[in-house]
Design an enzyme around this catalytic site. Structure first.
Site, short mmCIF file in Angstrom:
data_model
loop_
_atom_site.label_atom_id
_atom_site.label_comp_id
_atom_site.label_asym_id
_atom_site.label_seq_id
_atom_site.Cartn_x
_atom_site.Cartn_y
_atom_site.Cartn_z
N HIS A 1 0.83 -1.21 0.00
CA HIS A 1 0.00 0.00 0.00
C HIS A 1 0.86 1.26 0.00
O HIS A 1 2.09 1.21 0.18
CB HIS A 1 -0.94 0.00 1.22
CG HIS A 1 -0.22 -0.02 2.53
ND1 HIS A 1 0.30 1.11 3.11
CD2 HIS A 1 0.06 -1.04 3.39
CE1 HIS A 1 0.86 0.80 4.27
NE2 HIS A 1 0.72 -0.52 4.47
N CYS B 1 3.36 -4.88 6.69
CA CYS B 1 2.94 -4.55 5.32
C CYS B 1 4.09 -3.92 4.55
O CYS B 1 5.08 -3.47 5.12
CB CYS B 1 1.74 -3.61 5.35
SG CYS B 1 0.24 -4.38 6.02
#
Length: 266
Positions: free
Chosen positions: A226, A242
Protein backbone atom coordinates in the site's frame (compact mmCIF):
# COMPACT_ATOMS: atom_id res chain seq x y z
CA UNK A 1 59.39 88.50 54.63
CA UNK A 2 60.22 88.04 58.29
CA UNK A 3 63.93 87.46 57.55
CA UNK A 4 64.01 90.42 55.18
CA UNK A 5 62.86 92.87 57.94
CA UNK A 6 65.48 91.52 60.36
CA UNK A 7 68.28 91.96 57.85
CA UNK A 8 67.11 95.46 57.00
CA UNK A 9 67.06 96.49 60.72
CA UNK A 10 70.59 95.12 61.19
CA UNK A 11 71.92 97.09 58.18
CA UNK A 12 70.37 100.35 59.48
CA UNK A 13 71.88 99.85 62.95
CA UNK A 14 75.35 99.27 61.53
CA UNK A 15 75.13 102.20 59.15
CA UNK A 16 74.56 104.93 61.70
CA UNK A 17 77.45 106.16 63.95
CA UNK A 18 77.07 104.67 67.37
CA UNK A 19 79.43 104.39 70.38
CA UNK A 20 81.94 101.54 70.69
CA UNK A 21 79.95 99.91 73.44
CA UNK A 22 76.94 100.06 71.26
CA UNK A 23 78.97 98.62 68.39
CA UNK A 24 80.18 95.76 70.58
CA UNK A 25 76.67 95.15 71.75
CA UNK A 26 75.41 95.33 68.21
CA UNK A 27 78.09 92.88 67.05
CA UNK A 28 77.01 90.44 69.76
CA UNK A 29 73.45 90.99 68.77
CA UNK A 30 74.38 90.49 65.16
CA UNK A 31 76.15 87.20 65.87
CA UNK A 32 73.22 85.99 67.93
CA UNK A 33 70.78 87.19 65.29
CA UNK A 34 72.87 85.62 62.52
CA UNK A 35 72.93 82.24 64.27
CA UNK A 36 69.20 82.42 64.88
CA UNK A 37 68.65 83.47 61.28
CA UNK A 38 70.85 80.57 60.07
CA UNK A 39 68.87 78.12 62.18
CA UNK A 40 65.60 79.49 60.82
CA UNK A 41 66.98 79.18 57.26
CA UNK A 42 67.95 75.54 57.87
CA UNK A 43 64.59 74.81 59.47
CA UNK A 44 62.74 76.38 56.54
CA UNK A 45 64.95 74.49 54.07
CA UNK A 46 64.22 71.21 55.84
CA UNK A 47 60.50 71.95 55.78
CA UNK A 48 60.71 72.73 52.08
CA UNK A 49 62.62 69.49 51.47
CA UNK A 50 60.07 67.50 53.45
CA UNK A 51 57.20 69.16 51.58
CA UNK A 52 58.97 68.60 48.26
CA UNK A 53 59.69 64.97 49.16
CA UNK A 54 56.06 64.44 50.12
CA UNK A 55 54.91 66.03 46.89
CA UNK A 56 57.36 63.88 44.94
CA UNK A 57 56.16 60.73 46.71
CA UNK A 58 52.54 61.76 46.11
CA UNK A 59 53.26 62.40 42.43
CA UNK A 60 55.03 59.06 42.10
CA UNK A 61 52.09 57.29 43.74
CA UNK A 62 49.67 59.06 41.39
CA UNK A 63 51.84 58.17 38.38
CA UNK A 64 52.10 54.57 39.58
CA UNK A 65 48.34 54.36 40.06
CA UNK A 66 47.79 55.81 36.59
CA UNK A 67 50.21 53.28 35.12
CA UNK A 68 48.45 50.46 36.93
CA UNK A 69 45.06 51.71 35.70
CA UNK A 70 46.36 52.02 32.12
CA UNK A 71 47.88 48.54 32.34
CA UNK A 72 44.63 47.10 33.66
CA UNK A 73 42.74 48.81 30.85
CA UNK A 74 45.17 47.42 28.28
CA UNK A 75 44.89 43.96 29.82
CA UNK A 76 41.10 44.17 29.92
CA UNK A 77 40.99 45.38 26.31
CA UNK A 78 43.35 42.63 25.20
CA UNK A 79 41.26 40.09 27.11
CA UNK A 80 38.12 41.43 25.48
CA UNK A 81 39.79 41.22 22.10
CA UNK A 82 40.96 37.66 22.81
CA UNK A 83 37.51 36.72 24.12
CA UNK A 84 35.85 38.29 21.10
CA UNK A 85 38.30 36.56 18.77
CA UNK A 86 37.73 33.23 20.54
CA UNK A 87 33.96 33.62 20.41
CA UNK A 88 34.12 34.52 16.74
CA UNK A 89 36.39 31.58 16.01
CA UNK A 90 34.06 29.30 17.98
CA UNK A 91 31.06 30.65 16.07
CA UNK A 92 32.89 30.03 12.79
CA UNK A 93 33.76 26.47 13.86
CA UNK A 94 30.14 25.80 14.84
CA UNK A 95 28.93 27.28 11.55
CA UNK A 96 31.40 25.10 9.62
CA UNK A 97 30.30 21.98 11.51
CA UNK A 98 26.63 22.80 10.92
CA UNK A 99 27.34 23.45 7.26
CA UNK A 100 29.18 20.12 6.92
CA UNK A 101 26.37 18.27 8.68
CA UNK A 102 23.72 19.96 6.53
CA UNK A 103 25.72 19.12 3.41
CA UNK A 104 26.11 15.51 4.56
CA UNK A 105 22.35 15.31 5.20
CA UNK A 106 21.62 16.73 1.74
CA UNK A 107 24.01 14.25 0.12
CA UNK A 108 22.55 11.36 2.14
CA UNK A 109 19.01 12.46 1.22
CA UNK A 110 19.98 12.70 -2.46
CA UNK A 111 21.59 9.25 -2.37
CA UNK A 112 18.60 7.84 -0.54
CA UNK A 113 16.19 9.39 -3.03
CA UNK A 114 18.22 7.98 -5.92
CA UNK A 115 18.43 4.55 -4.29
CA UNK A 116 14.70 4.24 -3.58
CA UNK A 117 13.27 6.07 -6.57
CA UNK A 118 11.35 4.23 -9.28
CA UNK A 119 13.74 2.90 -11.92
CA UNK A 120 13.97 0.27 -14.65
CA UNK A 121 16.90 -2.04 -13.86
CA UNK A 122 18.47 -5.27 -15.03
CA UNK A 123 17.02 -8.09 -12.95
CA UNK A 124 17.48 -11.81 -13.66
CA UNK A 125 14.70 -14.05 -12.39
CA UNK A 126 13.01 -17.32 -13.35
CA UNK A 127 9.64 -15.88 -12.40
CA UNK A 128 7.11 -15.06 -15.09
CA UNK A 129 6.51 -11.59 -16.42
CA UNK A 130 4.23 -9.54 -14.13
CA UNK A 131 5.41 -11.24 -10.89
CA UNK A 132 6.17 -9.01 -7.92
CA UNK A 133 9.24 -9.81 -5.82
CA UNK A 134 9.90 -7.95 -2.56
CA UNK A 135 13.49 -7.99 -1.25
CA UNK A 136 13.17 -7.11 2.44
CA UNK A 137 16.95 -6.87 2.93
CA UNK A 138 17.52 -4.17 0.32
CA UNK A 139 14.02 -2.61 0.82
CA UNK A 140 13.13 -2.92 -2.87
CA UNK A 141 10.12 -4.21 -4.77
CA UNK A 142 10.68 -5.56 -8.29
CA UNK A 143 7.94 -5.84 -10.92
CA UNK A 144 9.21 -8.32 -13.51
CA UNK A 145 9.01 -6.93 -17.07
CA UNK A 146 10.70 -9.86 -18.84
CA UNK A 147 13.88 -10.00 -20.96
CA UNK A 148 15.99 -9.56 -17.80
CA UNK A 149 14.37 -6.25 -16.90
CA UNK A 150 12.26 -5.11 -13.95
CA UNK A 151 10.82 -1.93 -12.53
CA UNK A 152 12.38 -1.32 -9.12
CA UNK A 153 10.54 0.59 -6.38
CA UNK A 154 11.70 1.66 -2.93
CA UNK A 155 9.62 0.25 -0.07
CA UNK A 156 9.41 0.15 3.71
CA UNK A 157 9.18 -3.30 5.26
CA UNK A 158 8.09 -4.75 8.60
CA UNK A 159 10.16 -3.77 11.61
CA UNK A 160 11.76 -6.39 13.81
CA UNK A 161 9.15 -8.78 15.16
CA UNK A 162 6.59 -7.82 12.52
CA UNK A 163 8.32 -8.94 9.31
CA UNK A 164 6.55 -11.36 7.03
CA UNK A 165 7.73 -13.52 4.13
CA UNK A 166 6.08 -16.00 1.82
CA UNK A 167 4.22 -16.36 -1.46
CA UNK A 168 0.76 -14.92 -2.03
CA UNK A 169 -1.48 -13.46 -4.70
CA UNK A 170 -3.30 -10.18 -5.10
CA UNK A 171 -7.07 -10.79 -4.85
CA UNK A 172 -8.25 -7.25 -4.27
CA UNK A 173 -7.26 -3.75 -5.40
CA UNK A 174 -8.64 -0.55 -3.85
CA UNK A 175 -7.89 3.12 -4.41
CA UNK A 176 -7.86 5.34 -1.32
CA UNK A 177 -8.94 2.40 0.87
CA UNK A 178 -10.48 2.45 4.34
CA UNK A 179 -8.03 1.38 7.00
CA UNK A 180 -9.20 -0.76 9.92
CA UNK A 181 -6.49 -1.43 12.51
CA UNK A 182 -6.29 -5.05 13.76
CA UNK A 183 -7.32 -5.78 17.35
CA UNK A 184 -3.72 -6.61 18.24
CA UNK A 185 -2.60 -3.18 17.03
CA UNK A 186 -5.35 -1.48 19.03
CA UNK A 187 -4.12 -3.32 22.14
CA UNK A 188 -0.59 -2.03 21.49
CA UNK A 189 -1.82 1.49 20.70
CA UNK A 190 -5.11 2.26 22.51
CA UNK A 191 -5.29 5.64 20.73
CA UNK A 192 -6.29 3.76 17.55
CA UNK A 193 -9.52 2.55 19.15
CA UNK A 194 -11.37 5.46 17.52
CA UNK A 195 -10.73 3.79 14.14
CA UNK A 196 -12.02 0.38 15.22
CA UNK A 197 -14.82 0.71 12.63
CA UNK A 198 -12.39 1.97 9.97
CA UNK A 199 -10.63 5.19 9.00
CA UNK A 200 -11.90 6.70 5.73
CA UNK A 201 -9.47 6.96 2.83
CA UNK A 202 -7.55 10.19 2.37
CA UNK A 203 -4.10 11.78 2.69
CA UNK A 204 -4.03 11.07 6.45
CA UNK A 205 -4.91 7.39 5.99
CA UNK A 206 -1.93 5.03 6.66
CA UNK A 207 -2.81 2.97 3.54
CA UNK A 208 -2.22 5.96 1.29
CA UNK A 209 -3.46 6.28 -2.28
CA UNK A 210 -4.03 2.55 -3.00
CA UNK A 211 -3.76 -0.91 -1.48
CA UNK A 212 -3.14 -4.37 -2.94
CA UNK A 213 -4.53 -7.09 -0.64
CA UNK A 214 -2.49 -10.30 -0.34
CA UNK A 215 -4.21 -13.69 -0.06
CA UNK A 216 -2.95 -17.23 0.30
CA UNK A 217 -5.63 -19.26 -1.41
CA UNK A 218 -8.90 -17.79 -0.13
CA UNK A 219 -7.43 -16.66 3.17
CA UNK A 220 -6.59 -13.00 3.72
CA UNK A 221 -3.05 -12.74 5.10
CA UNK A 222 -3.91 -9.28 6.56
CA UNK A 223 -0.78 -8.00 4.83
CA UNK A 224 -0.90 -5.36 2.10
CA UNK A 225 1.20 -3.55 -0.45
CA UNK A 226 0.00 0.00 0.00
CA UNK A 227 0.86 3.68 -0.11
CA UNK A 228 1.85 5.74 2.91
CA UNK A 229 1.31 9.11 4.57
CA UNK A 230 4.90 8.91 5.87
CA UNK A 231 7.23 8.93 2.84
CA UNK A 232 10.31 9.26 5.07
CA UNK A 233 9.84 5.66 6.17
CA UNK A 234 10.67 4.37 2.67
CA UNK A 235 13.89 2.37 2.78
CA UNK A 236 13.47 1.47 6.46
CA UNK A 237 12.08 -1.34 8.55
CA UNK A 238 9.19 0.70 9.91
CA UNK A 239 5.85 -0.98 9.20
CA UNK A 240 3.83 -3.60 11.08
CA UNK A 241 4.56 -6.17 8.36
CA UNK A 242 2.94 -4.55 5.32
CA UNK A 243 4.92 -3.30 2.34
CA UNK A 244 4.77 0.49 2.08
CA UNK A 245 5.38 2.49 -1.10
CA UNK A 246 5.26 6.13 -2.02
CA UNK A 247 1.79 7.14 -3.17
CA UNK A 248 3.02 7.88 -6.70
CA UNK A 249 4.76 4.50 -6.89
CA UNK A 250 1.75 2.51 -5.63
CA UNK A 251 -0.46 4.32 -8.15
CA UNK A 252 2.01 3.43 -10.92
CA UNK A 253 2.16 -0.23 -9.83
CA UNK A 254 -1.62 -0.31 -9.38
CA UNK A 255 -2.07 0.61 -13.03
CA UNK A 256 0.34 -2.12 -14.22
CA UNK A 257 -1.01 -5.23 -12.47
CA UNK A 258 -4.28 -7.07 -12.05
CA UNK A 259 -5.93 -9.46 -9.62
CA UNK A 260 -4.19 -12.82 -9.40
CA UNK A 261 -0.71 -11.35 -9.66
CA UNK A 262 1.87 -13.48 -7.83
CA UNK A 263 3.74 -11.78 -4.99
CA UNK A 264 6.90 -13.21 -3.41
CA UNK A 265 8.22 -11.64 -0.19
CA UNK A 266 11.66 -12.83 0.87
Amino acid sequence: MRHFTRILAMIIAMTFAIPNTAIAASSTLTETFGFTLFKSFRRDAKKKKVVKRKRTVRKRRIVRKKRIVRKKRRVSKSRKRRTTAKSRARARRIARVKSRKAKARRIAAAKRAALYSRKTVTYRSREKRGTIIVDTKTRHLYHILGNGKATRYGVAVGKQGFSWSGTSRIRRKVKWPTWTPPKEMIKRKPSLAKWADGQPGGPANPLGAAALYLYQGKKDTLYRIHGTNNPRSIGRAASSGCIRMNNKDIQHLYSKIGNGTKVIVR
